[in-house]
Design an enzyme around this catalytic site. Structure first.
Site, PDB file in Angstrom:
ATOM      1  N   HIS A 125       6.390 -16.917   4.281  1.00  0.00           N
ATOM      2  CA  HIS A 125       6.646 -17.926   3.237  1.00  0.00           C
ATOM      3  C   HIS A 125       5.549 -18.982   3.211  1.00  0.00           C
ATOM      4  O   HIS A 125       5.069 -19.368   2.152  1.00  0.00           O
ATOM      5  CB  HIS A 125       8.028 -18.563   3.431  1.00  0.00           C
ATOM      6  CG  HIS A 125       9.112 -17.795   2.737  1.00  0.00           C
ATOM      7  ND1 HIS A 125       9.567 -16.583   3.198  1.00  0.00           N
ATOM      8  CD2 HIS A 125       9.784 -18.028   1.575  1.00  0.00           C
ATOM      9  CE1 HIS A 125      10.491 -16.118   2.365  1.00  0.00           C
ATOM     10  NE2 HIS A 125      10.643 -16.975   1.370  1.00  0.00           N
ATOM     11  N   LYS A 126       5.160 -19.422   4.379  1.00  0.00           N
ATOM     12  CA  LYS A 126       4.084 -20.425   4.439  1.00  0.00           C
ATOM     13  C   LYS A 126       2.807 -19.830   3.836  1.00  0.00           C
ATOM     14  O   LYS A 126       2.113 -20.477   3.048  1.00  0.00           O
ATOM     15  CB  LYS A 126       3.860 -20.834   5.898  1.00  0.00           C
ATOM     16  CG  LYS A 126       2.889 -21.972   6.045  1.00  0.00           C
ATOM     17  CD  LYS A 126       2.746 -22.403   7.484  1.00  0.00           C
ATOM     18  CE  LYS A 126       1.675 -23.477   7.593  1.00  0.00           C
ATOM     19  NZ  LYS A 126       1.294 -23.719   8.984  1.00  0.00           N
TER      20      LYS A 126
END
Lengths: 191, 292
Positions: A36-37
């Site tokens: 996600h990052k």
């Protein structure tokens, strides 16, 4: 039971409401914390066509690699709330129509579901052996250097079972359960 | 003990712990299924749990992809050599990872790199205890990360909860912890509580309650009463399996105690998910016995 084929469209997703039981068929992509990052900060191009109108699965599977082929051994959901800082942005950036996970997500994600037409699909935590049976083929893996739990696994699923617990109309089953349980808690602990 | 044979036995212990649900937990899941109303997501998810338990057992597939941190307690005849045993455990863990009974779960904090075999700084977690008996006993658990994140440590008094330094204060902490966990720790969970001790011994005491069978009765009558009351009241919260709402929020509550410092009153809570995986192996001469 509602059957949805992936990729899907906004109209199909807008028709869903909390409490709907859904079976998903098509291609989904696993993504959890590191992923996600990475999606938000690195904005990789190769993921965009896979995610558009499709679904992200918060999952760090156990995989096997035999004869040069990957397969899913055990693949239940991980706790979604850790992706709350990123998910709204991911839904907006990639045009994702749904997120599968467990435990529910927060107000930012709920607002993004409403604005962009997406839902949160809850699936059964701990039922990882059964869920892997619906994952018919691993089509691709990206960023394997993140480690097998954190990589993006591109998987073809058939009749993957889930429950809509956050819809695109601003409703969240998790908020409802929390509110009710808070009232009981306060009653029980008042001295 | 021959290290090679020991490694084979340990591998079997890990396989059982990761893939075969303890009977007491399965009984409680079955009871949860019966308890929930027909046609609710709560009932349906209990059915999914029972089906998945059955599949895992039949095909030796890990019950949950998060095979957790591996916490071990090893009881050994006083005076035995334990370094070769440590090595055998590490080898068995790496082999079990290779066989997909364990997911690679050890990630380097600085580099972010997964070691790939579950071995690393602080992994596995091994506690050795000498005893006077002649046999060896190995207890292990697979403590998943999702439920580990729901663990919490209170220091009493706690003004937010109105919790004082007594068992009524403990009661409030446990209810609050279960409320905060909602479905995030894979409810219905088992809040395992350590009262007293210091920051680390208190949490270790809480973790050790995970080894207890759900249907055991606390030998301390006051604590037994508190466990029962908390079990009943946690289930009034209505959080239900997976946080879907329902009658089954916890499968049990287990409490242990340690003497505390006069200044400290810690309530440490280790939240165990419904997939409460543990295994036990006893080696007595050439005889190896497994249970979970």
């Amino acid at each position: 039971m509602i059957k949805i084929n992936l990729p899907t469209d906004e109209e199909t997703i807008r028709a869903l409401h909390i409490g709907d039981e859904v079976l998903l068929t098509g291609t989904i992509v696993t993504a959890r914390d590191t992923a996600h990052k990475y999606m938000v900060t690195e904005k990789p191009n190769d993921l965009a066509p896979l995610l558009k109108d499709s679904v992200i699965y918060h999952c760090g599977p156990i995989v096997s690699h035999e004869g040069g082929k990957w397969s899913m051994v055990c693949a239940g959901p991980t706790t979604s709330i850790r992706e709350e800082p990123f998910e709204a942005e991911v839904i907006k950036m990639y045009g994702v129509r749904g997120v599968i996970g467990k435990g529910g997500m927060g107000p930012k994600t709920l607002a993004a579901c409403k604005e962009f037409g997406a839902v949160y699909f809850h699936t059964a935590g701990g039922c990882a052996a059964s869920l892997a049976q619906t994952m018919e083929e691993v089509l691709d893996v990206k960023k394997l250097e993140f480690g097998t739990p954190e990589a993006f696994w591109v998987v073809r699923v058939k009749d993957f079972p889930c429950l809509v617990t956050m819809d695109s109309h601003g409703q969240s089953l998790h908020d409802m359960v929390e509110k009710k349980s808070r009232a009981v808690l306060e009653e029980l602990i008042k001295s | 003990m021959d290290p090679k044979t020991l490694q084979t036995n340990l591998l079997e212990l890990i396989r059982r712990s990761s893939t075969d649900m303890p009977p007491d937990i399965e009984v409680a899941i079955r009871a949860g299924y019966r308890r929930e109303e027909k046609g609710t997501p709560a009932k349906s998810v209990f059915k999914s749990m029972l089906d998945s338990i059955e599949l895992s057992r039949r095909k030796s597939i890990a019950l949950c992809q998060d095979t957790g941190s591996l916490v071990w307690n090893i009881y050994y005849p006083d005076g035995s050599e334990i370094l070769p045993v440590t090595k055998a455990i590490e080898n068995a863990i790496a082999e079990a990872t290779d066989k997909t009974w364990l997911r690679p779960n050890a990630v380097d904090i600085v580099t972010g790199k997964n070691s790939g075999n579950n071995l690393g700084a602080g992994s596995p977690i091994l506690h050795f205890h000498p005893w006077k008996k002649k046999n060896w006993e190995f207890s292990m658990m697979n403590k998943g990360g999702g439920c580990e994140n729901c663990g919490i440590q209170y220091k009493l008094p706690d003004s937010r909860l109105g919790a004082g330094r007594d068992l009524d204060g403990v009661y409030k902490c446990v209810l609050d912890a279960v409320f905060q966990a909602q479905g995030k720790g894979c409810a219905p969970g088992i809040p395992c509580v350590g009262i007293g001790g210091n920051r680390d011994s208190g949490m270790e005491c809480a973790k050790n309650q995970i080894y207890r069978k759900l249907d055991d009765i606390n030998p301390d009558q006051i604590l037994a009463k508190l466990e029962k009351k908390l079990y009943q009241d946690c289930n009034k919260l209505g959080i239900g399996p997976m946080g879907y709402g329902g009658k089954t929020t916890v499968l049990g509550v287990k409490i242990g105690t340690l003497h505390r410092l006069p200044a400290c009153y810690f309530v440490s809570i280790a939240y165990m998910c419904w997939s409460d995986r543990r295994g036990n192996m006893t080696i007595s001469g050439n005889k190896v016995t497994y249970s979970n």
